[in-house]
Design a protein around this motif. Sequence first.
Motif, mmCIF file in Angstrom:
data_model
loop_
_atom_site.group_PDB
_atom_site.id
_atom_site.type_symbol
_atom_site.label_atom_id
_atom_site.label_comp_id
_atom_site.label_asym_id
_atom_site.label_seq_id
_atom_site.Cartn_x
_atom_site.Cartn_y
_atom_site.Cartn_z
ATOM 1 N N GLY A 52 0.972 -1.703 -0.190
ATOM 2 C CA GLY A 52 0.419 -0.020 0.255
ATOM 3 C C GLY A 52 0.682 1.630 -0.156
ATOM 4 O O GLY A 52 2.148 1.476 0.736
ATOM 5 N N ASP A 53 0.074 2.192 -0.955
ATOM 6 C CA ASP A 53 1.551 3.206 -1.109
ATOM 7 C C ASP A 53 1.199 3.760 0.444
ATOM 8 O O ASP A 53 2.526 5.084 0.482
ATOM 9 N N GLN A 54 0.024 3.824 1.389
ATOM 10 C CA GLN A 54 0.076 4.897 2.398
ATOM 11 C C GLN A 54 1.607 4.380 3.459
ATOM 12 O O GLN A 54 1.369 5.192 4.078
ATOM 13 N N HIS A 55 1.503 3.403 2.984
ATOM 14 C CA HIS A 55 2.891 2.852 4.189
ATOM 15 C C HIS A 55 4.167 3.384 3.610
ATOM 16 O O HIS A 55 5.075 3.513 4.475
ATOM 17 N N SER A 72 8.026 9.316 4.974
ATOM 18 C CA SER A 72 7.817 10.918 5.866
ATOM 19 C C SER A 72 9.480 9.928 7.396
ATOM 20 O O SER A 72 10.080 11.482 7.546
ATOM 21 N N ASP A 102 4.848 6.183 2.191
ATOM 22 C CA ASP A 102 4.468 7.256 2.509
ATOM 23 C C ASP A 102 4.977 7.475 3.692
ATOM 24 O O ASP A 102 5.736 8.304 3.830
ATOM 25 N N THR A 103 3.973 7.140 4.423
ATOM 26 C CA THR A 103 4.654 6.865 6.135
ATOM 27 C C THR A 103 6.161 6.447 6.268
ATOM 28 O O THR A 103 7.015 7.087 7.729
#
Length: 106
Positions: free
Chosen positions: A91-94, A100, A96-97
């Motif tokens: 998943g892209d959200q992981h 960061s 991105d996290t």
Amino acid sequence: MTMPLRPTSMDLTMHDMAQVHPSISQTIGVILHLEGTAPSLGELRAYVGSHLTSQPRLTHYLHGPGLKARWHHDPAPDLDHRVREQHLPAGDQHLDTALSSLVAHP
């Protein structure tokens, strides 16, 4: 590739900013996004280590005060510190996290 004897204006500016504003990270990193069977961490470190002579950006660092800093050579940088792995769920959200988090880590 050879490392210039004198740092460029941008090199010195970033080095000076890191000293004047230590809370602002000047670290530049690389993320490998691999699909399929990835090499082990040991294999990746060995690969990077075997190519250090052709990658002077990995073996040189600026040393000295502000705009008077000069390049110094470290023929054997700590690859345990510089080459690390982090497994992420799909998943892209992981991703991105993780990005960061890495930006904030020296």
